[in-house]
Enzyme design. Structure first.
Site, PDB file in Angstrom:
ATOM      1  CB  ALA A 126     -14.249  -1.250 -15.565  1.00 27.76           C
ATOM      2  CD  GLU A 127     -18.314  -4.104 -11.499  1.00 25.89           C
ATOM      3  OE1 GLU A 127     -19.507  -4.610 -11.916  1.00 25.89           O
ATOM      4  OE2 GLU A 127     -17.509  -5.326 -11.422  1.00 25.89           O
ATOM      5  CE1 TYR A 128     -10.537  -0.532  -5.342  1.00 27.38           C
ATOM      6  CE2 TYR A 128      -9.445   0.759  -6.998  1.00 27.38           C
ATOM      7  CZ  TYR A 128      -9.434   0.466  -5.816  1.00 27.38           C
ATOM      8  OH  TYR A 128      -8.643   0.852  -4.775  1.00 27.38           O
ATOM      9  CG  LEU A 170      22.061  -2.394  11.844  1.00 27.46           C
ATOM     10  CD1 LEU A 170      21.180  -3.466  11.363  1.00 27.46           C
ATOM     11  CD2 LEU A 170      22.027  -2.047  13.178  1.00 27.46           C
ATOM     12  CD  GLU A 221      13.717  -5.903  15.657  1.00 25.60           C
ATOM     13  OE1 GLU A 221      14.037  -5.060  14.411  1.00 25.60           O
ATOM     14  OE2 GLU A 221      13.748  -5.079  16.702  1.00 25.60           O
ATOM     15  CE  LYS A 265      20.848  -5.833   7.667  1.00 26.30           C
ATOM     16  NZ  LYS A 265      20.417  -5.739   6.353  1.00 26.30           N
ATOM     17  CG  ASP A 276      17.769  -7.818   0.888  1.00 27.17           C
ATOM     18  OD1 ASP A 276      18.188  -6.607   1.029  1.00 27.17           O
ATOM     19  OD2 ASP A 276      18.242  -8.938   0.224  1.00 27.17           O
ATOM     20  NE  ARG A 314      20.596   4.396   6.579  1.00 25.88           N
ATOM     21  CZ  ARG A 314      21.844   4.461   6.057  1.00 25.88           C
ATOM     22  NH1 ARG A 314      22.130   4.851   4.733  1.00 25.88           N
ATOM     23  NH2 ARG A 314      23.055   4.677   6.944  1.00 25.88           N
ATOM     24  CD  GLU A 334      14.746  -2.743   5.186  1.00 20.09           C
ATOM     25  OE1 GLU A 334      15.103  -1.751   5.939  1.00 20.09           O
ATOM     26  OE2 GLU A 334      15.398  -2.991   4.229  1.00 20.09           O
ATOM     27  CE1 TYR A 372      14.223  -0.483  10.746  1.00 13.35           C
ATOM     28  CE2 TYR A 372      13.461  -2.106   9.454  1.00 13.35           C
ATOM     29  CZ  TYR A 372      14.242  -1.051   9.361  1.00 13.35           C
ATOM     30  OH  TYR A 372      15.053  -0.524   8.281  1.00 13.35           O
ATOM     31  CE  LYS A 420      16.744  -3.220  15.477  1.00 13.53           C
ATOM     32  NZ  LYS A 420      15.478  -2.799  14.819  1.00 13.53           N
ATOM     33  CE  LYS A 434      23.853  -7.583   5.684  1.00 12.29           C
ATOM     34  NZ  LYS A 434      24.819  -7.557   4.814  1.00 12.29           N
ATOM     35  CB  CYS A 440      12.343 -22.449 -34.668  1.00 12.52           C
ATOM     36  SG  CYS A 440      11.612 -22.607 -33.331  1.00 12.52           S
ATOM     37  CB  CYS A 483       8.561 -24.599 -36.076  1.00 14.04           C
ATOM     38  SG  CYS A 483       9.194 -23.080 -36.455  1.00 14.04           S
ATOM     39  CB  CYS A 490      11.158 -18.871 -33.943  1.00 10.57           C
ATOM     40  SG  CYS A 490      10.096 -19.698 -35.149  1.00 10.57           S
ATOM     41  CB  CYS A 546       6.997 -21.216 -34.128  1.00  7.68           C
ATOM     42  SG  CYS A 546       7.798 -22.214 -33.181  1.00  7.68           S
TER      43      CYS A 546
END
Ligand code: IVH
Length: 676
Positions: free
Chosen positions: A36-38, A86, A117, A119, A121, A140, A178, A230, A294, A318, A412, A415, A430, A435
């Site tokens: 809230a303050e933020y 690639l 480098e 890669k 994901d 992309r 990425e 990159y 590369k 990979k 369950c 219980c 349940c 429970c």
């Protein structure tokens, strides 16, 4: 004049404060102020920046990070230079072939220098900077045309809104990288989703892609996304000689560049790097699915060119998939906070990418049926996104007839109450609210960080308290005495004192935290915040009818029904009263400034200078007004730009207020000031 100067100073001050608190929140995970303050700081800054728009540069202000009005769809963007993909290598031989091909093509026997480098994901993006300012960001797409996701990308704090000033800031440049979610960020996001009853993402990549695909950038802003850059696409006013120089410059300009990137003097060093990364992989705080090799020299890159949209000068190597084969020894049931029964496969422990896996959630009966997973089956398990182990499929050829089909229990396991499956739900539940499993999960949720944030109240202590019958619901926590706590196993005097102090400290939570802590179905952190802002006090919320709740933006019938149902249940009312009696008092939420044009209807005619039509529409709509195409009796204002058309005449005819563009701007600013 003096007033202006002091306001400009205040703007600087607010920007610094907010940047500081962003770091505490997003990087250090240790906020010093409440949400809230933020929000208050942010609201003040947005106001002042609007008011002094002519005097300041907002390009790299933290206000640009909060997200903008939702879009109907993403526009398309044509990349200035295509985004290539690639070719893949899967073995050392593939890499030596790659090296030989390059040498043959160049007609040389000399060793080629490479940059190697990780890669990552995630999701590839293209960022355009004009004179140092981030202007357009896109996905992309098909490599030539992507989607304009600028608003979403602006919310990612590690993407510079402005290039760090040096002498070499280019006129225009495409920066590629990425977007990804770190593993901790991914877990945190999924915890938040599970708490809010939203389905968790399967892996960080999906989570990143899903977050970038949001039409509402305010949602993206709440996702802890990151970027690693990159490459450079097209550039004007700057040239580079090598990939290492590109990366070095990107880092100088303030773009995150992966620290594991190295130079390799020949292909053997690349192969060594691949092996090193295979080992380092599990230590990294983010996911990688291979390495990219590369050619370092950009001149050689240009000579090599590309074939079928993949460059000849780069290759992705990979990692083998992180899967393994094991046996399902048993399927057990876990009972969650809302009574949902989750089947979990217990498997013969198996190592996958360096981690021992012995259990995997099977989600629900439908998932089990779909994959036809039986106890005794040999299965392929994968660490999906290297985080949550997942059963991919059954190897049916390994069956010997002793496998047993799993069926959800009718009672369950905790219980013994009846288990039901409500129509339209995949989950079995349940039915007993008392429970012990549900009570425990509820108390855990109540005490958790995003809720009442009661420090030191972990899983074990809660179990002990429940077993010792000194608590039975969250409210009981506030009636605990030091003597009761001291009676618990391994509870030292000091820890008892600390826990009581933490409970005391938690008594005045922000209303949104309190609402969230109640664990109402479909009410996660985001919805709690909306409800707190709308209703300001708990009593108002408790009194709200379903209709009233549905009238709130973003609240649908499902949430509304769930909220009203929660507050009519006597057990819940009793629990809330018990909390109040113990002195738990949520803070009242001050509603954000609302600039209300309360349903006023606008028509635009002629060309506007300061805004595009769609921007003008967005402003009006954000202020609560509406925009229509034709002038009628019920039009409130006609905004006339340059060379207005027949709508202008119609407005005069009907005696409707006509504002020119400047008056429109003044009108809106005035409204905002009044609201202040
Ligand atoms: S270079 C021609 N470098 O891999 C250059 N790509 O299949 C193409 N990726 O779309 C990109 N880490 O999403 C490059 N260090 C890295 C990368 C990387 C991940 C992704 C990127 C790209 C895909 C190519």
């Amino acid at each position: 004049m003096i007033e202006k100067e002091s306001t400009l100073k205040r703007i600087e001050e607010l920007r610094d404060h907010i940047t500081y608190h962003n770091r505490r929140y997003y990087q250090l995970d240790d906020p010093e102020i409440s949400d809230a303050e933020y929000d208050q700081l942010m609201t003040e800054l947005i106001q002042l920046e609007k008011q002094y728009a002519d005097d300041i540069d907002i390009a790299d202000s933290p206000t640009q990070r909060v997200g903008a009005a939702p879009l109907d769809k993403f526009d398309t963007v044509t990349h200035l230079t295509p985004m290539l993909s690639l070719a893949n290598a899967f073995s050392e031989e593939d890499l030596t072939d790659f090296n030989e091909r390059i040498k043959r093509f160049l007609g040389t026997e000399d060793d080629i220098s490479f940059v190697v480098e990780p890669k990552l994901d995630g999701v590839a993006v293209n960022l355009i900077y004009e004179n140092g300012i981030f202007t357009i960001g896109s996905t992309r797409g098909d490599g030539t045309v992507g989607e304009n996701i600028t608003q979403n990308l602006k919310t990612i704090r590690s993407i510079p809104l402005k290039i760090n000033e040096t002498e070499r800031v280019p006129r225009r440049i495409e920066i590629r990288g990425e977007v990804f979610l770190g593993i901790e960020a991914f877990k945190y996001l999924n915890r938040r989703r599970i708490n809010g009853r939203e389905p968790p993402f399967a892996n960080p990549r999906n989570a990143a892609a899903g977050s970038l695909r949001q039409l509402d950038s305010k949602i993206t802003a709440r996702r802890p996304l990151d970027i690693s850059c990159y490459a450079v696409g097209s550039s004007e006013g700057i040239t580079f000689e090598s990939q290492s120089e590109v990366l070095h410059t990107l880092a100088l300009w303030g773009f995150p560049v992966n620290p594991e990137i190295k130079q390799a003097n020949d292909i053997n060093e690349c192969i060594q790097y691949y092996h090193d990364m295979t080992l380092l992989r599990k230590e990294l705080p983010y996911e990688i699915d291979g390495v990219v090799i590369k050619v370092d020299s950009l001149d050689i890159q240009a000579r090599l060119g590309s074939v079928s949209r993949s460059p000849r000068w780069a290759i992705a190597c990979k990692f083998p998939p992180t899967q393994a084969t094991t046996t399902v020894e048993d399927i057990i049931i876990q009972v969650g906070r809302t009574g949902v029964l989750t089947p979990v496969a217990k498997m013969t422990p198996v190592r996958i990418a360096g981690v021992t896996v012995s259990s995997a959630t099977l989600h629900n009966q439908d998932e089990i049926d779909k994959k036809d997973i039986r106890i005794g089956d040999t299965v392929i398990v994968q660490r999906a996104g290297d985080v949550i182990p997942e059963v991919v499929k059954v190897i049916e050829s390994q069956r010997n007839g002793t496998e047993t089909v799993f069926k959800m229990p009718e009672t369950c396991p905790v219980c013994g109450s009846e288990v039901v499956r409500l129509t339209g739900e995949v989950a079995h539940r349940c039915i007993d609210f008392d429970c012990p499993a549900q009570i425990k999960e509820n108390i855990k949720h109540f005490a958790s960080r995003g809720a009442m944030d009661i420090e030191g109240l972990g899983d074990k202590i809660i179990s002990q308290m429940l077993d010792g019958k000194i608590i039975n619901d969250p409210a009981d926590l506030y009636y605990l005495t030091k003597e009761q706590l001291a009676g618990l196993e391994r509870m030292a005097d000091k820890s008892a004192g600390n826990l009581l102090a933490a409970l005391e400290r938690s008594k005045n939570p922000a209303l949104e935290k309190f609402i969230y802590a109640l664990g109402i179905r479909h009410v996660g952190e985001h919805v709690s915040r909306i409800l707190a802002r709308e209703f300001s006090t708990l009593d108002n919320l408790m009194k709200a009818t379903e209709e009233r709740l549905i009238s709130v933006k973003e609240i649908g019938p499902e949430v509304a029904g769930s909220v009203t149902k929660f507050f009519v249940q006597p057990a819940n009312v009793i629990m809330i009263n018990k909390l109040k009696d113990a002195g738990v008092k949520p803070q009242e939420t001050t509603p954000p400034q609302s600039f209300d044009l309360s349903g006023k209807s606008f028509v635009f005619t002629g060309t506007l200078q300061k805004f595009t039509r769609s921007k003008a529409r967005e402003i009006v709509e954000n202020l609560g007004g509406g925009v229509t195409a034709t002038v009628t009796k019920s039009t409130d204002y006609v905004i006339a730009g340059e060379s207005p058309g027949s709508k202008f005449d119609k407005a005069r005819e009907l005696n409707i207020s006509i504002l020119n563009e400047d008056e429109f701007v003044e009108f809106i600013n005035g409204l905002q000031l009044k609201n202040n």
